[in-house]
Motif scaffolding. Sequence first.
Motif, PDB file in Angstrom:
ATOM      1  N   ALA A  39      70.259  46.517  88.526  1.00  0.00           N
ATOM      2  CA  ALA A  39      69.323  47.555  88.954  1.00  0.00           C
ATOM      3  C   ALA A  39      68.246  47.792  87.907  1.00  0.00           C
ATOM      4  CB  ALA A  39      70.079  48.849  89.254  1.00  0.00           C
ATOM      5  N   GLU A  40      68.640  47.827  86.642  1.00  0.00           N
ATOM      6  CA  GLU A  40      67.654  48.038  85.573  1.00  0.00           C
ATOM      7  C   GLU A  40      66.631  46.915  85.508  1.00  0.00           C
ATOM      8  OE1 GLU A  40      69.911  48.483  82.035  1.00  0.00           O
ATOM      9  OE2 GLU A  40      70.734  50.448  82.602  1.00  0.00           O
ATOM     10  N   ALA A  41      67.053  45.714  85.888  1.00  0.00           N
ATOM     11  CA  ALA A  41      66.138  44.570  85.869  1.00  0.00           C
ATOM     12  C   ALA A  41      65.357  44.441  87.169  1.00  0.00           C
ATOM     13  CB  ALA A  41      66.929  43.285  85.609  1.00  0.00           C
ATOM     14  N   GLY A  42      65.589  45.348  88.112  1.00  0.00           N
ATOM     15  CA  GLY A  42      64.882  45.294  89.386  1.00  0.00           C
ATOM     16  C   GLY A  42      65.377  44.180  90.292  1.00  0.00           C
ATOM     17  N   LEU A  43      66.629  43.762  90.123  1.00  0.00           N
ATOM     18  CA  LEU A  43      67.191  42.666  90.913  1.00  0.00           C
ATOM     19  C   LEU A  43      68.175  43.196  91.952  1.00  0.00           C
ATOM     20  CD1 LEU A  43      67.955  40.109  88.039  1.00  0.00           C
ATOM     21  CD2 LEU A  43      65.960  40.160  89.556  1.00  0.00           C
ATOM     22  N   SER A  44      68.237  42.518  93.072  1.00  0.00           N
ATOM     23  CA  SER A  44      69.212  42.851  94.099  1.00  0.00           C
ATOM     24  C   SER A  44      70.587  42.317  93.688  1.00  0.00           C
ATOM     25  CB  SER A  44      68.812  42.231  95.441  1.00  0.00           C
ATOM     26  OG  SER A  44      67.550  42.722  95.859  1.00  0.00           O
ATOM     27  N   GLU A  45      71.625  42.957  94.208  1.00  0.00           N
ATOM     28  CA  GLU A  45      72.967  42.483  93.915  1.00  0.00           C
ATOM     29  C   GLU A  45      73.222  41.152  94.613  1.00  0.00           C
ATOM     30  OE1 GLU A  45      75.941  45.353  94.798  1.00  0.00           O
ATOM     31  OE2 GLU A  45      74.954  46.962  93.654  1.00  0.00           O
ATOM     32  N   GLY A  46      73.811  40.219  93.874  1.00  0.00           N
ATOM     33  CA  GLY A  46      74.247  38.981  94.478  1.00  0.00           C
ATOM     34  C   GLY A  46      75.564  39.186  95.197  1.00  0.00           C
ATOM     35  N   PRO A  47      76.206  38.128  95.657  1.00  0.00           N
ATOM     36  CA  PRO A  47      77.505  38.258  96.321  1.00  0.00           C
ATOM     37  C   PRO A  47      78.506  39.021  95.458  1.00  0.00           C
ATOM     38  CG  PRO A  47      76.649  36.043  96.583  1.00  0.00           C
ATOM     39  CD  PRO A  47      75.728  36.734  95.624  1.00  0.00           C
ATOM     40  N   TYR A  48      79.263  39.908  96.097  1.00  0.00           N
ATOM     41  CA  TYR A  48      80.250  40.740  95.408  1.00  0.00           C
ATOM     42  C   TYR A  48      81.571  40.584  96.138  1.00  0.00           C
ATOM     43  CZ  TYR A  48      82.680  45.036  93.969  1.00  0.00           C
ATOM     44  OH  TYR A  48      83.602  45.942  93.509  1.00  0.00           O
ATOM     45  N   ILE A  49      82.556  40.003  95.463  1.00  0.00           N
ATOM     46  CA  ILE A  49      83.830  39.697  96.101  1.00  0.00           C
ATOM     47  C   ILE A  49      84.952  40.261  95.239  1.00  0.00           C
ATOM     48  CG2 ILE A  49      85.323  37.866  96.998  1.00  0.00           C
ATOM     49  CD1 ILE A  49      82.756  36.085  97.027  1.00  0.00           C
ATOM     50  N   VAL A  50      85.808  41.089  95.830  1.00  0.00           N
ATOM     51  CA  VAL A  50      86.925  41.710  95.125  1.00  0.00           C
ATOM     52  C   VAL A  50      88.201  40.920  95.398  1.00  0.00           C
ATOM     53  CG1 VAL A  50      88.335  43.792  94.871  1.00  0.00           C
ATOM     54  CG2 VAL A  50      85.859  43.985  95.258  1.00  0.00           C
ATOM     55  N   GLY A  51      88.955  40.643  94.341  1.00  0.00           N
ATOM     56  CA  GLY A  51      90.215  39.927  94.508  1.00  0.00           C
ATOM     57  C   GLY A  51      91.248  40.401  93.525  1.00  0.00           C
ATOM     58  N   ASP A  52      92.029  39.471  92.981  1.00  0.00           N
ATOM     59  CA  ASP A  52      92.989  39.805  91.932  1.00  0.00           C
ATOM     60  C   ASP A  52      92.501  39.185  90.622  1.00  0.00           C
ATOM     61  OD1 ASP A  52      93.627  37.083  92.084  1.00  0.00           O
ATOM     62  OD2 ASP A  52      95.350  37.439  93.395  1.00  0.00           O
ATOM     63  N   TRP A  53      93.397  39.093  89.631  1.00  0.00           N
ATOM     64  CA  TRP A  53      92.985  38.604  88.318  1.00  0.00           C
ATOM     65  C   TRP A  53      93.256  37.107  88.134  1.00  0.00           C
ATOM     66  CZ3 TRP A  53      89.962  41.799  85.910  1.00  0.00           C
ATOM     67  CH2 TRP A  53      90.162  43.177  85.944  1.00  0.00           C
ATOM     68  N   THR A  54      93.616  36.394  89.176  1.00  0.00           N
ATOM     69  CA  THR A  54      94.125  35.048  88.998  1.00  0.00           C
ATOM     70  C   THR A  54      93.071  33.954  89.130  1.00  0.00           C
ATOM     71  OG1 THR A  54      94.651  34.713  91.350  1.00  0.00           O
ATOM     72  CG2 THR A  54      96.323  35.811  89.981  1.00  0.00           C
ATOM     73  N   SER A  55      93.398  32.802  88.551  1.00  0.00           N
ATOM     74  CA  SER A  55      92.551  31.625  88.717  1.00  0.00           C
ATOM     75  C   SER A  55      92.509  31.182  90.177  1.00  0.00           C
ATOM     76  CB  SER A  55      93.071  30.472  87.845  1.00  0.00           C
ATOM     77  OG  SER A  55      93.011  30.803  86.482  1.00  0.00           O
ATOM     78  N   ASP A  56      93.596  31.380  90.904  1.00  0.00           N
ATOM     79  CA  ASP A  56      93.626  31.004  92.324  1.00  0.00           C
ATOM     80  C   ASP A  56      92.561  31.761  93.115  1.00  0.00           C
ATOM     81  OD1 ASP A  56      95.676  29.198  91.973  1.00  0.00           O
ATOM     82  OD2 ASP A  56      97.257  30.590  92.587  1.00  0.00           O
ATOM     83  N   PHE A  57      92.364  33.026  92.792  1.00  0.00           N
ATOM     84  CA  PHE A  57      91.309  33.802  93.449  1.00  0.00           C
ATOM     85  C   PHE A  57      89.940  33.171  93.196  1.00  0.00           C
ATOM     86  CE2 PHE A  57      88.284  37.408  92.368  1.00  0.00           C
ATOM     87  CZ  PHE A  57      87.743  37.508  93.649  1.00  0.00           C
ATOM     88  N   GLY A  58      89.645  32.887  91.926  1.00  0.00           N
ATOM     89  CA  GLY A  58      88.356  32.276  91.597  1.00  0.00           C
ATOM     90  C   GLY A  58      88.180  30.920  92.257  1.00  0.00           C
ATOM     91  N   PHE A  59      89.244  30.128  92.265  1.00  0.00           N
ATOM     92  CA  PHE A  59      89.188  28.798  92.878  1.00  0.00           C
ATOM     93  C   PHE A  59      88.916  28.915  94.373  1.00  0.00           C
ATOM     94  CE2 PHE A  59      91.286  25.230  95.011  1.00  0.00           C
ATOM     95  CZ  PHE A  59      90.696  24.148  94.373  1.00  0.00           C
ATOM     96  N   GLY A  60      89.610  29.843  95.036  1.00  0.00           N
ATOM     97  CA  GLY A  60      89.438  30.009  96.470  1.00  0.00           C
ATOM     98  C   GLY A  60      88.028  30.410  96.844  1.00  0.00           C
ATOM     99  N   VAL A  61      87.459  31.335  96.085  1.00  0.00           N
ATOM    100  CA  VAL A  61      86.080  31.758  96.358  1.00  0.00           C
ATOM    101  C   VAL A  61      85.116  30.596  96.172  1.00  0.00           C
ATOM    102  CG1 VAL A  61      84.181  33.223  95.571  1.00  0.00           C
ATOM    103  CG2 VAL A  61      86.484  34.176  95.796  1.00  0.00           C
ATOM    104  N   ALA A  62      85.244  29.884  95.062  1.00  0.00           N
ATOM    105  CA  ALA A  62      84.330  28.775  94.773  1.00  0.00           C
ATOM    106  C   ALA A  62      84.452  27.657  95.810  1.00  0.00           C
ATOM    107  CB  ALA A  62      84.604  28.217  93.377  1.00  0.00           C
TER     108      ALA A  62
END
Length: 339
Positions: A213-236
């Motif tokens: 917001a301070e940089a005048g930019l819109s939010e990119g994709p926002y995805i809530v998950g858990d703390w695991t590598s599997d979460f990151g892998f699944g999203v990617a």
Amino acid sequence: MPQSSSRGWQRPSIYDVARRAGVSHMTVSRVMNGHPNIRESTRARVLQAIEEMNYTPSSIARALATRRARRIGVLIDGPVQNGPNNTLRALEKAAREVGYAVSAFSIGDDDASQLDTGVMELVTQGVDALCVIAPRESSLDLLRQQTTGLPTIVIKAEADPSWHTVGVDQREGARLAVRHLIGLGHRTIAHLAGPMDWLDARERAEGWRECLAEAGLSEGPYIVGDWTSDFGFGVAQSHDLGETTAIFAANDQIALGVVHGLHKRGIRVPDDISVVGFDDLSDARHFLPPLTTVRQDFADLGELALQQIIAAIEGETDPTHDMIQPRLVVRESTAAVSA
């Protein structure tokens, strides 16, 4: 001093202490167990003999003299996670150096209600204070319902009128990460967030939003998950990231999964998408590519927490709040946005 003989060093026995103090071994035992019917002059003589002969650690002798256990009870939320685990280890190290012991009770990720059991177990051990590491909002709600009468410190980034608090500035850590990406020319920055019941996850998400917001930019994709590598892998692997050129992951494990998932799709890091993590795991510098991340100094956090705990034990009753600043560690997972 400890006894020596032809067999080498020998640990002094309760009988050696009794002879030094001029009392029976039963009297020594009663002193060590806090028996009330002991004359103070006798108690002092026994404690002096304990100290002189190093029969027990000096911290225990001091505890007997002050009627304190010199033990801190720790409730640790999510003990398998890197941050809580390292914070506990740092607190244990700092406590040992000043003669305190730590008793820990772990609360599982799926059952914050275990806090009631944990508080009861620690209180029955006679601890001098309670410390809560890496709390979720649900566990803090339960903690507020407890009336232990013990000084309590909570490891959290924000001040709280209910307790002494100390933490790493999670929001500023997120801002450091996002500022770095913006400085490299990235304009669409996604955030893969941790569970929103976790206060640290909330703070990191807010830092991401504020910086954009301070940089005048819109939010990119926002995805809530858990703390695991599997979460990151699944999203990617499965999400359409659109025009995203950078991803801020809420911790290094998520970032590791992201890098792996992008690689499987033929998306290069950092050539096509830059990735930043949070925590600076000991292995983060060995990721492929080595991970740009935000470092939390757990050793400093443990020492600062212990200072507050001891101050509270010694009578400092007004809630205080101290903060440690995180640091950005730039490695090879981030680069200027590709033309």
